[in-house]
Design an enzyme around this catalytic site. Structure first.
Site, PDB file in Angstrom:
ATOM      1  CD  GLN A  38      -1.010  -1.003   3.572  1.00 44.15           C
ATOM      2  OE1 GLN A  38      -2.226  -1.040   3.505  1.00 44.15           O
ATOM      3  NE2 GLN A  38      -0.352  -1.594   4.553  1.00 44.15           N
ATOM      4  CE1 TYR A  68     -11.293   1.001  14.868  1.00 41.84           C
ATOM      5  CE2 TYR A  68      -9.089   0.481  15.644  1.00 41.84           C
ATOM      6  CZ  TYR A  68     -10.171   0.184  14.847  1.00 41.84           C
ATOM      7  OH  TYR A  68     -10.151  -0.918  14.036  1.00 41.84           O
ATOM      8  CD  GLN A  69      -5.391   2.278  18.316  1.00 39.66           C
ATOM      9  OE1 GLN A  69      -5.719   1.175  17.865  1.00 39.66           O
ATOM     10  NE2 GLN A  69      -4.523   3.069  17.724  1.00 39.66           N
ATOM     11  CD  GLU A 113       0.106  -4.689   9.584  1.00 41.75           C
ATOM     12  OE1 GLU A 113      -0.863  -4.344  10.261  1.00 41.75           O
ATOM     13  OE2 GLU A 113       0.210  -4.478   8.347  1.00 41.75           O
ATOM     14  CG  ASP A 144      -3.328 -12.443   3.942  1.00 45.08           C
ATOM     15  OD1 ASP A 144      -4.213 -12.188   4.794  1.00 45.08           O
ATOM     16  OD2 ASP A 144      -3.540 -12.446   2.729  1.00 45.08           O
ATOM     17  N   GLY A 145      -3.390 -12.057   7.482  1.00 45.40           N
ATOM     18  CA  GLY A 145      -4.260 -12.561   8.537  1.00 45.40           C
ATOM     19  C   GLY A 145      -5.184 -13.673   8.060  1.00 45.40           C
ATOM     20  CG  ASP A 162      -6.724  -2.141  14.303  1.00 49.39           C
ATOM     21  OD1 ASP A 162      -7.577  -1.437  13.757  1.00 49.39           O
ATOM     22  OD2 ASP A 162      -5.633  -1.698  14.713  1.00 49.39           O
ATOM     23  CB  SER A 163      -8.674  -4.922   8.850  1.00 45.77           C
ATOM     24  OG  SER A 163      -9.987  -4.495   8.667  1.00 45.77           O
ATOM     25  CE1 TYR A 230      -9.767   6.074  11.880  1.00 44.36           C
ATOM     26  CE2 TYR A 230     -11.251   4.885  13.320  1.00 44.36           C
ATOM     27  CZ  TYR A 230      -9.983   5.078  12.807  1.00 44.36           C
ATOM     28  OH  TYR A 230      -8.958   4.271  13.198  1.00 44.36           O
TER      29      TYR A 230
END
Ligand code: SAM
Length: 289
Positions: A38, A68-69, A113, A144-145, A162-163, A230
């Site tokens: 990315q 959020y966390q 992650e 990759d999860g 948490d994507s 957000y």
């Protein structure tokens, strides 16, 4: 597309959130690169502190990230009677790990992650979040999860996803078969909690994710928190439990105010917990019918 113009970053996402954008005034671009997965940008803003942006989408800012966390971590952990072993999928900034390791019953945290550059850059530019990676309870795997989930069976008490949003490498983490894999990776009575989008913007998508979760989990709910940076200042979590008697809005672990302070929790409390599951009527009717 260049998202920064005249010192303003604008989150223009015609595919995800057409006809609207959120903008932040930038003091400095601290870093910019294209990783294997990315586009990564880290910027210093005038009023939101340091901000991580992936593929043009704000992931977190140092001003409001805790809302959020803490919520994606403590909502599922406090619903589980004994969350000893936890898996975090995504979460490359380290903020969710920072929260999860605080929970007194958590003994072991595994994290997968996909992009090691997000982790490395977060350690350099977002140390107040990336401190989560330094905790001795945490074991980080780069991968990759979705693939990771295929090879883990009956291992975890809680899985937190948490994507990033459902474009790019995170698409698979919103699909129904991901919920099936998570179910298999959980111990009996296990709980999952995933970044689920906002009902203001992703109304049908949230419902679709909840329905996908509901095919594999005995109980499913949606909880919300407010995060000013957000889109719409709002985000929700899809939470599922294998326990048919689960009541998400009644935390099984409760904290006094002094425990909340000693855990350095700024948003989550045992009173905020049930409130997060209370939905406006038009949303409730659509999501739970
Ligand atoms: N809190 C943020 C939000 O709601 O937008 C998400 C923060 S965190 C930075 C998201 C992470 O998910 C990113 O670091 C990204 O690399 C990671 N990710 C995306 N797809 C993934 C996958 N398939 N497996 C593991 N990690 C993934």
């Amino acid at each position: 597309m260049n998202f920064i113009k005249n010192n303003w970053f604008s989150e223009i996402q015609d595919e995800l959130w057409p006809g609207q954008m959120f903008s932040l005034k930038i003091k400095e671009v601290l870093h910019k690169e294209k990783s294997k997965f990315q586009d990564i940008q880290i910027v210093e803003t005038e009023t939101y502190g340091t901000c991580l942006i992936l593929d043009g989408i704000i992931q977190c800012t140092s001003r409001d990230e805790f809302s959020y966390q803490e919520m994606i971590g403590f909502l599922p952990l406090c619903c589980h009677p004994n969350p000893q072993k936890v898996l975090i999928v995504g979460g490359g900034d380290g903020g969710v790990a920072r929260e999860v390791v605080k929970h007194p019953l958590v003994k072991e945290v595994h994290q997968v992650e996909i992009d090691e550059r997000v982790v490395e850059l977060s350690k350099k530019y977002l140390p107040s979040m990336a401190c989560g990676f330094e905790n001795s309870k945490l074991k980080l795997t780069i991968g990759d999860g979705f693939e990771y989930m295929k090879i883990h069976k009956e291992e975890f008490d809680v899985i937190i996803t948490d994507s990033s949003d459902p474009i790019g490498p995170a698409v698979s983490l919103f699909q129904e078969n991901y919920y099936k894999l998570m179910k298999n990776a959980l111990k009996p009575g296990g709980i999952v909690c995933s970044q689920g989008g906002s009902f203001w913007l992703d109304f049908d998508y949230v419902k679709k994710t909840m329905d996908g979760c509901g095919k594999h989990f005995a109980k499913v709910a949606y909880a919300v928190t407010s995060v000013p940076s957000y889109p719409c200042g709002h985000i929700g979590f899809v939470i599922g439990s294998l326990d048919p008697n689960q009541n998400f809005s009644e935390p099984v672990t409760r904290f006094t105010k002094s425990q909340i302070d000693s855990l350095n929790l700024k948003y989550y409390t045992s009173e905020v917990h049930p409130a997060a599951f209370a939905l406006p009527r038009w949303v409730e009717k659509h999501f739970y019918k």
